[in-house]
Design an enzyme around this catalytic site. Structure first.
Site, PDB file in Angstrom:
ATOM      1  N   HIS A  17       0.402  -1.655   0.192  1.00 57.40           N
ATOM      2  CA  HIS A  17      -0.489  -0.114  -0.358  1.00 57.40           C
ATOM      3  C   HIS A  17       0.344   1.406   0.113  1.00 57.40           C
ATOM      4  O   HIS A  17       0.526   1.815  -0.936  1.00 57.40           O
ATOM      5  CB  HIS A  17      -0.455  -0.099   1.507  1.00 57.40           C
ATOM      6  CG  HIS A  17      -1.987  -1.140   1.409  1.00 57.40           C
ATOM      7  ND1 HIS A  17      -2.083  -1.414   2.910  1.00 57.40           N
ATOM      8  CD2 HIS A  17      -3.392  -1.428   0.969  1.00 57.40           C
ATOM      9  CE1 HIS A  17      -3.482  -2.302   2.127  1.00 57.40           C
ATOM     10  NE2 HIS A  17      -3.840  -2.211   1.116  1.00 57.40           N
ATOM     11  N   LYS A  41     -17.458  -6.166   8.069  1.00 56.61           N
ATOM     12  CA  LYS A  41     -16.449  -6.326   7.993  1.00 56.61           C
ATOM     13  C   LYS A  41     -16.197  -6.249   9.585  1.00 56.61           C
ATOM     14  O   LYS A  41     -16.390  -4.449   9.799  1.00 56.61           O
ATOM     15  CB  LYS A  41     -16.048  -6.126   7.474  1.00 56.61           C
ATOM     16  CG  LYS A  41     -15.798  -7.257   6.277  1.00 56.61           C
ATOM     17  CD  LYS A  41     -14.721  -6.391   5.211  1.00 56.61           C
ATOM     18  CE  LYS A  41     -15.228  -7.284   4.054  1.00 56.61           C
ATOM     19  NZ  LYS A  41     -13.630  -7.144   3.338  1.00 56.61           N
ATOM     20  N   ARG A  90      -1.758  -6.278  -8.529  1.00 58.04           N
ATOM     21  CA  ARG A  90      -0.843  -7.060  -8.409  1.00 58.04           C
ATOM     22  C   ARG A  90      -0.111  -8.010  -9.447  1.00 58.04           C
ATOM     23  O   ARG A  90      -0.065  -8.203  -9.115  1.00 58.04           O
ATOM     24  CB  ARG A  90      -1.642  -7.784  -6.698  1.00 58.04           C
ATOM     25  CG  ARG A  90      -1.130  -6.890  -5.648  1.00 58.04           C
ATOM     26  CD  ARG A  90      -1.391  -7.649  -4.339  1.00 58.04           C
ATOM     27  NE  ARG A  90      -2.997  -7.826  -4.217  1.00 58.04           N
ATOM     28  CZ  ARG A  90      -4.100  -7.527  -3.435  1.00 58.04           C
ATOM     29  NH1 ARG A  90      -3.660  -7.884  -1.902  1.00 58.04           N
ATOM     30  NH2 ARG A  90      -4.988  -7.955  -3.685  1.00 58.04           N
ATOM     31  N   SER A 127      -3.457  -7.027   3.053  1.00 59.42           N
ATOM     32  CA  SER A 127      -3.364  -7.105   4.357  1.00 59.42           C
ATOM     33  C   SER A 127      -4.052  -8.458   5.361  1.00 59.42           C
ATOM     34  O   SER A 127      -3.177  -8.760   6.363  1.00 59.42           O
ATOM     35  CB  SER A 127      -4.696  -6.422   5.044  1.00 59.42           C
ATOM     36  OG  SER A 127      -3.456  -4.586   4.786  1.00 59.42           O
TER      37      SER A 127
END
Length: 159
Positions: A17, A41, A90, A127
């Protein structure tokens, strides 16, 4: 004034990040890091903790603002006159989802999305993976800034 936003949950912020934010900060006069709130969440870190960690690790850039936001990212952009979203990719698998989001965001508001290829060093990094490895006692010191490592250690420490 050229403005962009780097959105995410950042639970926690990783070196991947940080690489994208650093690169965006060289291209834009102001970069907002939008810590998106998802009430469905439960994160490892509270929103205020994430914001504090991000502010600490981006302070050296001098042109990064960090804010929480709940709702549509395009509304965040409209409220701050931000014409561009910067997203790291990614892998090819990220592209399918991110392209749909970019097209939706552009259709809703005209906000453009710029895709930045992730540094190959961080191409596997997320993460979620950092939290899982850290929870099992694995070494993630090379994946997160030192202040984040310390926060992870404190949060996951087994007493």
């Amino acid at each position: 004034m050229r403005r962009a936003v780097c959105p995410g949950s950042f639970d926690p912020i990783t070196n991947g990040h940080l690489d994208i934010i650093a690169r965006a900060s060289k291209l834009y006069d102001e970069v907002y890091v939008a810590v998106m709130i998802n009430k469905s969440k439960k994160g490892l870190f509270e929103i205020d903790e994430r914001i504090d960690l991000i502010r600490q690790v981006t302070a050296e850039f001098g042109n990064v603002e960090v804010e929480a936001f709940h709702g549509l990212l395009v509304d965040f952009c409209k409220q701050r006159d931000i014409p561009a979203i910067v997203k790291g990719l990614r892998a090819v698998s990220d592209f399918d989802y991110e392209l749909q989001m970019a097209q939706m965001n552009n259709g809703l508001s005209g906000v453009e999305t710029l895709f930045v290829p992730t540094n190959p060093t961080y191409s596997f990094l997320s993460s979620s993976l950092v939290k899982e490895v850290a929870a099992w006692g694995g070494d993630v010191s090379h994946l997160v800034p030192p202040v984040v490592l310390e926060a992870l250690d404190q949060r996951l420490r087994k007493d």
